[in-house]
Structure formats: C-alpha cells, structure tokens
Scaffold this active site. Structure first.
Site, mmCIF file in Angstrom:
data_model
loop_
_atom_site.group_PDB
_atom_site.id
_atom_site.type_symbol
_atom_site.label_atom_id
_atom_site.label_comp_id
_atom_site.label_asym_id
_atom_site.label_seq_id
_atom_site.Cartn_x
_atom_site.Cartn_y
_atom_site.Cartn_z
ATOM 1 N N CYS A 44 50.875 54.336 50.358
ATOM 2 C CA CYS A 44 49.722 53.514 49.970
ATOM 3 C C CYS A 44 49.091 52.888 51.213
ATOM 4 O O CYS A 44 49.759 52.626 52.209
ATOM 5 C CB CYS A 44 50.165 52.418 49.004
ATOM 6 S SG CYS A 44 48.781 51.426 48.372
ATOM 7 N N ASP A 54 48.107 49.958 51.427
ATOM 8 C CA ASP A 54 48.465 48.534 51.441
ATOM 9 C C ASP A 54 49.029 48.118 52.812
ATOM 10 O O ASP A 54 49.943 48.765 53.338
ATOM 11 C CB ASP A 54 49.525 48.300 50.337
ATOM 12 C CG ASP A 54 49.753 46.829 50.055
ATOM 13 O OD1 ASP A 54 50.063 46.077 50.997
ATOM 14 O OD2 ASP A 54 49.619 46.426 48.885
ATOM 15 N N ARG A 103 50.989 45.927 53.623
ATOM 16 C CA ARG A 103 52.393 45.498 53.627
ATOM 17 C C ARG A 103 53.379 46.661 53.619
ATOM 18 O O ARG A 103 54.582 46.462 53.562
ATOM 19 C CB ARG A 103 52.659 44.607 52.393
ATOM 20 C CG ARG A 103 51.811 43.346 52.366
ATOM 21 C CD ARG A 103 51.810 42.705 50.998
ATOM 22 N NE ARG A 103 51.202 43.573 49.985
ATOM 23 C CZ ARG A 103 51.111 43.271 48.692
ATOM 24 N NH1 ARG A 103 51.596 42.133 48.255
ATOM 25 N NH2 ARG A 103 50.551 44.124 47.840
ATOM 26 N N HIS A 137 54.954 51.907 46.011
ATOM 27 C CA HIS A 137 55.566 50.584 46.190
ATOM 28 C C HIS A 137 55.311 49.720 44.963
ATOM 29 O O HIS A 137 54.268 49.830 44.313
ATOM 30 C CB HIS A 137 55.046 49.899 47.458
ATOM 31 C CG HIS A 137 53.606 49.481 47.391
ATOM 32 N ND1 HIS A 137 53.222 48.186 47.162
ATOM 33 C CD2 HIS A 137 52.461 50.200 47.493
ATOM 34 C CE1 HIS A 137 51.895 48.117 47.143
ATOM 35 N NE2 HIS A 137 51.406 49.324 47.337
HETATM 36 CO CO CO Z 1 49.546 49.983 46.824
#
Ligand code: CO
Length: 203
Positions: free
Chosen positions: A42, A44, A46, A98
């Site tokens: 992803c 993302d 994080r 995730h």
């Molecule tokens: Co994501």
C-alpha cells in the site's frame, strides 16, 4: 535555501553515514540492482517496504499503490511485475496488505469521492464477494481486518494469474508468491499465504 532544506540535510547525513559504514556502498549500487524480492504494498506512509523487512537499497524492488491492488488492466503494476520477473529475476513476490488500510475502509462506505471511487470499486467487488463470511464476524472492526486479509488473497490470485507468472512457472523459473498482512499497531507482519509456487497451490 528552499522549503525542503531539512530533507536535503537528512539526505546528506544519510549518504555520509552509508559511506562511513562502507566506502564502496554507492559504487556497488551503481553497477547493477539484483534484488531477490518484489514488494507490492500500500502507498500508506506508515508501511515502508525496506524498513519493515530490514533491507538495504538494492535489495527489494517496490511497487505501491492505494490498497496494494494488482488489476489486470493496470500497465503500471504489470510492467513492474514483468520487469521484476523477466529482467531482475526476483525469486519472491510479496503482496503485503495492512490492517487499518484507509483504502479498504473507504471502499466500505458509500460516498462520492471522485476518481478514486473507480479504483476502490475493485475492493467493493471483494467486499461483495465475501459478504456472507464477513457478515458472520462480530464487529465492524473485525470485518475490516478480514477484508484487508481477503484483499491480499485476491491480489495474490491476480498476480498468480498474470501471463507473466504463468509463463515463468511454465519455463521452470524459481519464483514464489507470498501473501502478508502488516500491523501498524505492533510493526509485525503476519504470513497469511506463504510459498506459492504453482498455480494449483493458489488459494
Ligand atoms: Co493502506
């Protein structure tokens, strides 16, 4: 002076620390990249691939997008997979979702957001496909977690069914696919569907 001076300073410090550890570090990297792994994850912020699995530059080829999707008409993802398998000859492809994925969560809400709705539509299809299994779970939280896992499973299936992977296996290339999910809460990866190396082993 620019607005990103702090990042450029970070970069100089990072490069200097790499050279301090190994004076040939960048010289070696300029010669070639020979990663054993392709990471599909992803976008993302994080979920940074290299850090999570402790790999240095040159050790993992990375493709990231919203909710780690592999769509059969996405020439971006397919080009990455083709290059990784046919040129770099990676031995492992990791599809890593995730928990707490904003893309997955957004796909479960009926809302008009714009272009991204067309992308999230693929997750809505998965949500729909597994609605009976998901409805049996005790909470919205548990359903979202499971949907993150099922999305990994579906994307793993999509990777497996590309002509790129099918051809690689047919010619006997050593290539394993792995479905993982990462937890932002504890920084740990859960191995969901490991070591897939034949179409019959696809879940
Ligand atoms: Co994501």
């Amino acid at each position: 002076m620019s607005l990103l001076d702090h990042l450029l300073a970070n970069n100089r410090n990072w490069a200097a620390s790499k050279i301090a550890q190994d004076p040939d570090f960048f010289q070696q990297l300029t010669k070639q990249q020979k990663p054993k792994y392709l990471w599909i994850g992803c976008a993302d912020s994080r979920v940074p691939a290299n850090q999570i699995i402790g790999l240095a530059p040159g050790e993992v080829f990375v493709h990231r997008n919203v909710a780690n999707l592999v769509i059969h008409t996405d020439f971006n993802a397919l080009s990455v997979i083709e290059y990784a398998v046919e040129v770099l000859k990676v031995e492992h492809i990791i599809v890593c979702g995730h928990y707490g994925c904003g893309g997955i969560e957004a796909a479960t809400r009926i809302e008009q957001r714009g272009l991204v709705d067309n992308w999230l539509r693929h997750i809505q299809d998965i949500h729909q496909k597994y609605r009976t299994e998901l409805a049996e779970l005790p909470s919205k939280e548990a359903q979202l977690q499971r949907l993150c896992e099922l999305n990994v499973r579906e994307q793993l299936n999509n990777v497996c069914r590309t002509t790129i992977i099918q051809s690689a296996w047919q010619r006997g290339q050593k290539l394993f696919l792995h479905g993982w999910v990462y937890s932002i809460n504890d920084g740990l990866v859960r191995e969901l569907w490991p070591d897939i190396n034949h179409v019959e082993t696809i879940i």
